[in-house]
Write a protein that holds these residues in place. Structure first.
Motif, short mmCIF file in Angstrom:
data_model
loop_
_atom_site.label_atom_id
_atom_site.label_comp_id
_atom_site.label_asym_id
_atom_site.label_seq_id
_atom_site.Cartn_x
_atom_site.Cartn_y
_atom_site.Cartn_z
N ILE A 27 0.80 -1.16 -0.38
CA ILE A 27 0.17 -0.19 -0.27
C ILE A 27 1.16 1.55 -0.12
CG2 ILE A 27 -1.66 1.40 1.85
CD1 ILE A 27 -2.75 -1.06 2.64
N PHE A 31 1.01 3.97 -2.61
CA PHE A 31 1.12 5.41 -2.80
C PHE A 31 1.75 6.32 -2.87
CE2 PHE A 31 2.80 8.48 0.52
CZ PHE A 31 1.87 9.03 0.61
N THR B 4 -3.94 4.87 8.89
CA THR B 4 -1.86 4.10 8.42
C THR B 4 -3.10 4.64 6.48
OG1 THR B 4 -1.15 3.32 9.65
CG2 THR B 4 -0.55 3.87 7.08
N ILE B 5 -3.98 3.80 6.17
CA ILE B 5 -4.27 3.68 4.70
C ILE B 5 -5.31 5.04 5.08
CG2 ILE B 5 -6.10 2.90 3.13
CD1 ILE B 5 -5.83 0.42 4.69
N LEU B 8 -2.25 8.05 4.42
CA LEU B 8 -1.95 8.17 2.78
C LEU B 8 -3.08 8.90 2.32
CD1 LEU B 8 -0.30 4.90 2.90
CD2 LEU B 8 0.85 7.05 3.41
N ILE B 11 -3.47 12.08 2.84
CA ILE B 11 -2.01 12.55 1.78
C ILE B 11 -2.62 13.30 0.22
CG2 ILE B 11 -0.26 13.04 1.66
CD1 ILE B 11 0.72 11.68 4.32
#
Lengths: 289, 292
Positions: A27, A31, B4-5, B8, B11
């Motif tokens: 992931i 990203f 966390t996902i 991200l 962002i």
């Protein structure tokens, strides 16, 4: 004894479903890829254009700093960025993912700091491996693009005419399978480094030997994720025609979708191979005992 | 992991929003709008007989929007010109004329745009069957915009117009005037790009009026004067057309190619010319044998 590929796939799917933390490093890669894609997409607009435009103008020409020419070069530039991300961080993050998988299989705790620290020990090996794979892929692609058109031209001259669309699909499929065959021999390198704690060149030798001895098994293991990714490769290789027929931004959407899909497919492929390696080691230990 | 996902993704969204805001408006937005209008326009051009009126209106509005919303963008200039062409194509000549006039007023220092606007004005008058007014525009183009492609071509355009209309006397006179004009320009700008362009147009004028002997000798002069591989590659099809097809004098073509081979240094060009000399010689030989 015949290896049970279906069982491997089901185990891998189950592991990824029950312990999705294995996906996290992939992931992060997705990203980084999406972030770099955003910067590429906005590169010809203020404020990024102040830096990007002179570079694009120098290497590609004036047309590529204007819409829609700017979007025409995004897939190519994105490919280069993906390569850079893969070499600098992608291999390391793959190793972290394998480390997490190994610890889960061995019933050990999964601590983020320990995982990163463990993998960072071999960072230099991962970097060299990343460069090696990239160079090999580039060389094979060049060789493929040198030989294949000649073969197809001969077929067109002496046997039957090959339409442009078939010609392009043949080239695309040839590159796809060449890459897949290369991966059969190299994909186990990182799992060997992480699981068996071997040095790069010994791991590379073991991966090649594993690929050679179990070519069809490794090929079959990787076939499913590669096959699912095939439509993305297909769409990417016809990016110019696609942008012309639909709308120029379509290639950006395809790249984003490809990156997200890669999270699952790359992790699936690498875990399948790691599982295969663990099963093989267990077999060897079992026979030795 | 979910946290966390989410971080991200946040962002990515934040970067997207910030870069969109910083890059909004200006040249890029104008280019995007102009591209979309042009794409619809090309669909209209591909099948003009079955265009829904809404589609025409959409194209017109989009082009107008580029001009009005982004007046300082480069795309606004292109949109202005495209809009004028769009009006001509859709037989709205008065709209085309007023748009061309507004371009002339707006961009009074941009020679390329001005020459295009005058040319489109001339075309609108021509389509409206007001040839006298069109002719005046072509004269403006010829006299004030000689350095532009459209300005330089205008005398030939006028002569071709008479020729197409079957006005042979006017056509001959216009071709002769065009030849005089181009020769004068060539003399004043000898050995420059403009001089070369004037030479090729002189050649074209001779060809269009069917004076192949004059065209042949003028071609030889031009080749000798502008002896560069690029110019020769451009003039070769003309040499073939004049000497081999129209005049049926392949020996003149061979003579010309031999003289070029002696003067140029480009190996590839020499090879091409030698190959053609051999082909023409073989052909000539086989014709003589069959005659004997």
């Amino acid at each position: 004894m015949k290896y049970n590929i279906r069982k491997n796939w089901l185990n891998t799917l189950d592991t990824l479903r029950t312990r999705p933390v294995i996906l996290l490093p992939f992931i992060v890669v997705a990203f980084l890829e999406c972030l770099s894609l955003e910067f590429l997409y906005f590169s010809t607009r203020a404020p990024l254009s102040f830096v990007a435009n002179p570079i694009i103008r120098k290497f590609f020409g004036e047309a590529f700093i204007h819409y829609p020419g700017n979007l025409a070069i995004v897939p190519q530039l994105f490919y280069y960025k993906q390569m850079a991300i893969y070499i600098i961080l992608g291999v390391l993050l793959t190793a972290i993912s394998i480390n997490i998988f190994k610890n889960i299989k061995n019933g050990l705790p999964v601590t983020a700091r320990a995982m990163v620290k463990n993998s960072l020990h071999s960072y230099f090996s991962f970097l060299i491996y990343g460069i090696l794979v990239t160079v090999l892929m580039f060389l094979l692609k060049t060789a493929d693009l040198f030989v294949l058109p000649k073969v197809l031209n001969r077929i067109s001259t002496y046997f039957f005419n090959i339409p442009d669309s078939i010609y392009n699909i043949t080239v695309m499929l040839s590159l796809f399978f060449t890459n897949m065959i290369l991966q059969v021999f190299l994909i186990a390198t990182i799992p060997v480094i992480v699981i068996e704690k071997k040095r790069l060149f010994k791991a590379l030798a073991k991966s090649i030997a594993l690929g050679a001895r179990n070519f069809f098994t490794v090929f079959a293991l990787m076939f499913l994720p590669f096959f699912i990714y095939l439509p993305i490769v297909f769409l990417k290789s016809f990016s110019t025609q696609l942008a012309d027929k639909a709308f120029p931004e379509i290639n950006i959407y395809i790249s984003v979708f490809g990156s997200i899909l890669s999270v699952f497919l790359d992790s699936f492929a690498i875990i399948c191979v790691s599982q295969f390696l663990l099963d093989k080691n267990k077999d060897v230990k079992g026979k030795a005992a | 992991m979910k946290k966390t996902i989410i971080i991200l993704i946040s962002i990515l969204i934040a970067v997207y929003v910030i870069l969109t805001m910083l890059g909004s408006g200006g040249e890029y937005a104008a280019e995007k709008l102009f591209y979309r209008a042009m794409k619809t326009n090309s669909k209209i051009m591909a099948n003009p007989d079955v265009v829904p009126p809404k589609l025409l209106k959409d194209v017109e509005n989009s082009l107008k929007k580029v001009v009005e919303k982004y007046p300082k963008a480069e795309s606004a200039k292109a949109a202005d010109i495209t809009l004028t062409e769009f009006y001509i194509y859709n037989k709205r000549y008065d709209d085309a004329l007023s748009r061309a006039d507004s371009i002339i007023k707006k961009y009074d220092k941009n020679t390329a745009l001005l020459s295009t606007a005058h040319f489109l004005k001339a075309r609108s008058y021509e389509k409206k069957d007001q040839w006298a007014k069109a002719l005046k525009e072509f004269e403006v183009l010829r006299d004030d915009y000689t350095n532009t492609q459209l300005g330089l071509r205008s005398p030939l355009y006028v002569a071709d117009y008479y020729s197409e209309k079957g006005r042979d006397t006017d056509a001959r006179q216009a071709y002769n005037e065009a030849v005089q004009f181009y020769k004068k320009i060539e003399k004043e700008n000898s050995k420059s790009m403009l001089g070369y362009a004037a030479s090729t147009l002189t050649l074209q004028a001779y060809l269009n009026m069917g004076d192949y002997e004059q065209a042949g000798s003028f071609l030889e002069e031009t080749v000798n004067k502008y002896m560069s591989p690029m110019a020769i590659m451009q003039l070769l099809p003309q040499a073939e057309n004049i000497f081999v097809i129209k005049l049926n004098k392949p020996e003149k073509a061979i003579e010309l190619y031999k003289s070029i081979i002696e003067k140029v240094k480009d190996g590839k060009l020499k090879k091409v010319l030698q190959k053609r000399i051999d082909q023409l010689s073989d052909k000539k030989g086989s014709v003589s044998v069959s005659k004997s």
